[in-house]
Design an enzyme around this catalytic site. Structure first.
Site, PDB file in Angstrom:
ATOM      1  N   GLY A   1       6.867 112.344  50.648  1.00 25.20           N
ATOM      2  CA  GLY A   1       6.422 113.724  50.683  1.00 25.20           C
ATOM      3  C   GLY A   1       4.990 113.819  51.132  1.00 25.20           C
ATOM      4  N   GLY A   2       4.519 115.016  51.149  1.00 23.64           N
ATOM      5  CA  GLY A   2       3.149 115.251  51.577  1.00 23.64           C
ATOM      6  C   GLY A   2       2.140 114.542  50.693  1.00 23.64           C
TER       7      GLY A   2
ATOM      8  N   ASP B   1       4.061 125.168  45.759  1.00 24.70           N
ATOM      9  CA  ASP B   1       4.976 124.523  46.692  1.00 24.70           C
ATOM     10  C   ASP B   1       6.378 124.455  46.091  1.00 24.70           C
ATOM     11  OD1 ASP B   1       4.964 121.419  48.635  1.00 24.70           O
ATOM     12  OD2 ASP B   1       5.790 123.393  49.022  1.00 24.70           O
TER      13      ASP B   1
ATOM     14  N   LYS C   1       5.356 107.713  41.750  1.00 27.13           N
ATOM     15  CA  LYS C   1       4.853 108.298  42.990  1.00 27.13           C
ATOM     16  C   LYS C   1       3.536 107.639  43.350  1.00 27.13           C
ATOM     17  CE  LYS C   1       5.434 112.512  44.134  1.00 27.13           C
ATOM     18  NZ  LYS C   1       5.422 113.973  44.208  1.00 27.13           N
TER      19      LYS C   1
END
Ligand SMILES: *[C@@H]1O[C@H](CO)[C@@H](O)[C@H](O)[C@H]1NC(C)=O
Ligand SMILES: *[C@@H]1O[C@H](CO)[C@@H](O)[C@H](O)[C@H]1NC(C)=O
Ligand SMILES: *[C@@H]1O[C@H](CO)[C@@H](O)[C@H](O)[C@H]1NC(C)=O
Ligand SMILES: *[C@@H]1O[C@H](CO)[C@@H](O)[C@H](O)[C@H]1NC(C)=O
Ligand SMILES: *[C@@H]1O[C@H](CO)[C@@H](O)[C@H](O)[C@H]1NC(C)=O
Ligand SMILES: *[C@@H]1O[C@H](CO)[C@@H](O)[C@H](O)[C@H]1NC(C)=O
Length: 931
Positions: free
Chosen positions: A592-593, A713, A611
């Site tokens: 992801g970003g 988001d 992450k």
């Protein structure tokens, strides 16, 4: 004697009953400043302040006004004073209103920093020659500031951005005071700013798009020296409150926007002395408040509209006539259409003046009075070829080779019966290529999209000769069969809004006007990658949102080995390395970003998601902020939020630890189920998910006030599902953690196209209502099974929100848009779908104020979700939000609450229950610890 005492008492009583402040002498600090002002002046006698007096408030000195014993106003305008102000002027901390305008004050301006009561400051028309950079600090009450006409910092100065703290500012006058550099973008954040006067400086650059969100009524940017202000004037067409725009004497380019007719309050528009091109939009004359319109000295072409505007000037433009209302000659109109389609290049706009193209127009030759040749080869022309050219029936030769023309070749040109040469080689034209008669020498080589074996096409039958490329085969055969169609529907994408009102939606779709705010250019259409470029309407600013979906990951998992007891959740990188097999690519769950997500397994087999944040060279300060932010995020607990359980920061590594969510992202189940061999989600399950998400967002938003929890988001790929398909929202708060530098755009404008609220995309202004918009988009996805944005869909379906609008326009049936996997022949289901659509319309209202709070969504959805939510689970919302509690204690409380809930819910699957997982999680911590 006794009588005297009585008098004294009376006197005392009198004194006591008077306002004690008014009675006491002026604050000595204020007196000292006034004395310094007096002392510094060359002509203090003009003040007429009594000498030897130390009570300006009590004795009412001229020009001085007090509130109690403090000086609140000094008003000396136009008195003729000369000399400097004292450096400690800002000790007059109760000053509210200062009028020093039109004197001969000179020297260095003292700092006004800290004058937090100051509302009005008129310093204009003096001789101050220096402004300190802390002048504007903390002027939090400032409403009006004028520094106009002072020779400040001769070599130029820039407005310090801490003026942005003066949020009440309405009038800002900075005329002729040596401002340099670009127009300050932050002024666009001053939401009370109605008057902005910055004429006669040395400003440059473009008008920032952010100014569109101010309520500006008066905008003076005229007559800049030096580079001048450039770019288009498009943004002013969005300033709907505008009364007066003075933009003259700059280097503005581009056309006068047609949408200027929206400025219904406009009285004066002065845009003379620029480099504007194009025609004068006829509907400018519809602005019935407009009294003064100055257009002189530009490169405006075409007809001058007839108006009733009292003061209308237009001299020195290459218009075809000098008299308003007189149309151009037909040949001229055609050539001007051509000029428009190539975006009015200045060289041609300057030359194509008057009403006779045969009178020396660049690139135009005539035979008699008729245009016979258009020779514009290698003119660097951009744009397309106007089909109007076909109306110039006298045309014999057209040379347009060596430009950057794109689009298709108008078939109309084939009807030009005198034409014998058409050279379009070396452009960027696209097929289909029309067929020209055999008289025409037609060149179309070196257009990359048009495959052509021979340079000069043997005309006639072969027309657009085919080549060996399959694309061209298809296209050329197309061109024989089909009339040319408009291939590209103009990208008016925009974030379009359904303003569905009430239940009407299920009954009838009404037409409504839609105004696009954002142009979106999807790059790679793919299921999980929404990486895109967006253009904000009316500006050339490209903002990129790097946010990409994560398809699976995340949630409340592990942590804080050694330091757990102290309420910390830091884990060593070493542990996570081994849990993820050194971040091996087999363990990758998604990207992801913010980074890559890995599956991990702790010693006892408990699964986690890790992450690994992208390393954007982070400063020490960045690390500290990361720590602080994570510490907060790791304390946010809600059943429907994927909680952050721990983190690691070592060297450049920044790792976040979450619980593993076995079913992955909602997007997989909505859009990817076929490919992934999953079952489609039944409607009741979708409702449950909607409610789960609504609850999560409601919870985040109730924390939002003080902690800044706005998701920013929310999208279906950030909604993760657990074993029981219970939804949890992930990635909240991460936007704030993306470091500056490469990512600063993402920080400024985070979010994903298709889900972005229009006001957020345009102004970057973020509120909880932006999340509500995104939630509405997710609801639409749940209903339609269509991604928010998908470039592979047909144009009208590409943007989900817009697609709904489209149905509305075309009085389409709601049924046509509903996911075929949902059985709406069942009346109950249909009603339920309708309600969700209605809610979605409400949530995606264009005006953020019209969107409901998340609590409303919960209220709407709760009764629709049947039976299976034990009520006592709701009361668990607040468990563990005590920010002061150590993590372990919090986890225990959380577990207790969860076990209550989940034992009633899923008696079967004890393996998957959270309480069970937590048990293992907690014990795994101890086993890590003991290692
Ligand atoms: C300021 O001073 C100049 C001369 O230095 C004088 O001509 C002018 O009148 C003065 N202006 C005012 C407002 O007193
Ligand atoms: C104006 O110039 C002074 C002295 O050169 C400088 O200290 C000050 O920072 C400048 N003001 C601004 C706002 O830049
Ligand atoms: C703000 O500017 C407008 C326009 O120049 C003016 O009419 C108004 O009086 C100003 N307000 C103040 C408080 O100076
Ligand atoms: C005004 O004219 C422009 C083009 O010149 C057009 O784009 C715009 O839609 C027009 N507005 C109205 C209300 O007709
Ligand atoms: C057309 O575009 C090119 C490159 O984008 C640019 O260099 C050129 O100046 C443009 N031509 C005109 C006439 O605007
Ligand atoms: C032509 O190129 C410009 C700039 O590259 C682009 O904006 C425009 O959409 C293109 N037009 C067509 C019809 O392809």
């Amino acid at each position: 004697m006794r009588y005297r005492v009585n008098v004294l008492l009376l006197l005392l009583a009198f004194i006591c009953f008077r306002d004690p402040i008014a009675w006491s002498a002026t604050d000595p600090g204020d007196v000292a400043v006034l004395e310094k002002i007096r002392k510094g002046l060359e002509n203090p006698e003009l003040l007429q302040w009594p000498s030897g007096d130390d009570d300006p408030c009590g004795n009412k000195w001229p020009h001085v006004y007090c509130a109690g014993n403090r000086v609140a106003q000094i008003q000396v305008q136009n008195v003729g004073l000369s000399g400097p102000l004292p450096v400690d002027f800002n000790k007059l901390t109760e000053l509210v209103n200062l009028g020093l305008q039109r004197n001969n004050f000179s020297g260095k301006l003292p700092s006004f920093g800290g004058l937090s009561k100051l509302q009005y400051a008129y310093l204009n028309e003096n001789q101050f020659d220096t402004i300190p950079s802390d002048f504007f600090d903390g002027l939090t009450s400032l409403e009006v500031l004028s520094l106009s006409k002072n020779p400040l910092n001769e070599s130029g100065w820039m407005l310090p951005s801490n003026l942005e703290d003066s949020a009440q500012l309405t009038n800002l006058s900075l005329i002729s005071c040596n401002l340099v550099g670009p127009l300050p973008e932050f002024l666009g954040n001053l939401h009370s700013l109605t008057v902005l006067q910055m004429s006669g400086n040395m400003l440059s650059g473009e008008i920032p798009a952010s100014y569109a969100s101010t309520p500006l009524q008066i905008l003076w940017l005229n007559d800049q020296k030096g580079n001048q202000i450039s770019g288009t004037i498009d943004v002013i067409a969005s300033m709907t409150m505008l009364h007066e725009a003075w933009l003259h004497g700059n280097s503005f380019t581009g056309t006068i926007p047609g949408s200027i007719d929206q400025l219904i309050s406009l009285e004066r528009l002065w845009i003379n002395n620029n480099q504007l091109v194009g025609v004068i939009p006829e509907n400018i004359t519809l602005l019935n408040k407009l009294q003064s319109l100055r257009l002189d000295n530009n490169f405006l072409v075409g007809e001058i509209p007839k108006t009733t505007i009292a003061n209308f000037s237009f001299s020195n433009n290459p218009t075809c006539q000098d008299t308003p209302g007189v149309p151009c000659a037909p040949q001229v109109s055609v050539l001007l259409d051509f000029l428009e389609s190539v975006n009015y290049p200045l060289t041609l706009a300057k030359s194509w003046s008057g009403d006779d193209p045969c009178n020396g127009w660049l690139g135009v030759s005539c035979s008699g009075t008729n245009v016979s040749t258009l020779n514009l080869s290698n003119f660097n022309l951009n744009g397309t070829i106007s089909p109007s050219l076909a109306q110039l029936s006298s045309l014999v030769k057209v040379h347009l080779q060596g430009n950057h023309l794109n689009g298709t070749i108008p078939t109309e040109l084939a009807s030009l019966h005198s034409l014998n040469l058409l050279n379009l080689s070396s452009n960027n034209l696209e097929p289909p290529v029309p067929k020209f008669g055999s008289r025409v020498k037609f060149f179309v080589d070196d257009n990359p999209f048009i495959q052509h074996p021979e340079t000069a096409a043997s005309p006639g039958t072969k027309g657009s000769g085919p080549s060996n490329s399959s694309r061209s085969d298809i296209l050329s055969s197309d061109s024989k069969m089909l009339k040319p169609v408009v291939v590209v529907i103009p990208v008016v994408a925009g974030v379009v809004i359904i303003s569905v009102i009430g239940l009407l939606i299920c009954i009838r779709w009404k037409k409504s006007k839609l105004s696009p705010a954002v142009v979106i250019h999807p790059k790679q259409p793919s299921q999980t990658d929404n990486s895109v470029r967006i253009d904000i309407a009316d500006s050339n600013a490209n903002l990129s949102s790097a946010t990409v979906d994560l398809y699976s990951s995340i949630s409340s998992g592990t942590t804080g080995s050694h330091s757990l007891e102290s309420g910390n959740s830091v884990v060593s990188v070493q542990i996570l390395r081994s849990a993820t097999r050194n971040f091996s690519s087999e363990n990758e769950l998604g990207r992801g970003g913010f980074g890559v997500v890995y599956r991990g397994e702790l010693h006892d087999g408990a699964r986690i998601a890790v992450k690994r944040m992208e390393n954007g060279g982070m400063s020490k300060k960045g690390f500290d902020e990361f720590h602080a932010e994570i510490a907060v995020l790791s304390k946010v607990r809600h059943r429907n939020l994927v909680s952050l359980m721990g983190y690691s920061v070592e060297e450049n590594e920044r790792l976040l630890i979450y619980e593993y969510m076995s079913q992955g992202a909602l997007s997989r189940h909505l859009f990817g189920w076929r490919e992934l061999g999953l079952d489609p989600l039944p409607w009741p399950r979708r409702l449950d998910i909607a409610l789960d998400v609504a609850r999560a967002m409601e919870y985040l938003h109730t924390l939002a006030q003080d902690k800044g929890f706005i998701h920013r988001d929310l999208k279906s790929s950030n909604i993760l599902l657990d074993d029981e398909f219970r939804a949890k929202v992930s990635d909240f708060g991460l936007v704030k953690l993306v470091p500056d530098g490469d990512h600063s755009m993402a920080t400024r404008l985070a979010g994903t196209i298709g889900y972005l609220a229009p006001e957020y995309a345009v102004s970057g202004k973020i509120t909880t209502k932006s999340d509500v918009f995104s939630f509405g988009v997710v609801l639409l996805e749940l209903v339609t099974g269509l991604m928010a944005i998908d470039e592979t869909r047909s144009d009208e379906k590409r943007y989900l929100v817009e697609w709904f609008q489209y149905i509305k326009w075309n009085q389409g049936k709601l049924e046509d848009a509903v996911d075929p996997q949902i059985n709406i022949s069942d009346e109950k289901t249909f009603q339920s779908v309708c309600k969700v659509v209605e809610l979605a319309g409400h949530c995606t209202a264009r005006d953020p104020h019209q969107r409901p709070e998340m609590g409303h969504a919960v209220t709407v959805l709760s009764p629709m979700v049947q039976k299976w939510e034990p009520r006592d689970c709701d009361s668990e919302n607040n468990v563990g939000i005590d920010f002061g509690r150590p993590l372990l204690q919090m986890v225990m409380g959380w577990r207790d609450a969860d076990s209550k809930c989940f034992t009633t819910l899923s008696s079967d699957d004890s393996k998957g229950s959270i309480s069970n997982r937590l048990d293992r999680f907690v014990s795994s911590l101890y086993s890590l610890d003991g290692r």
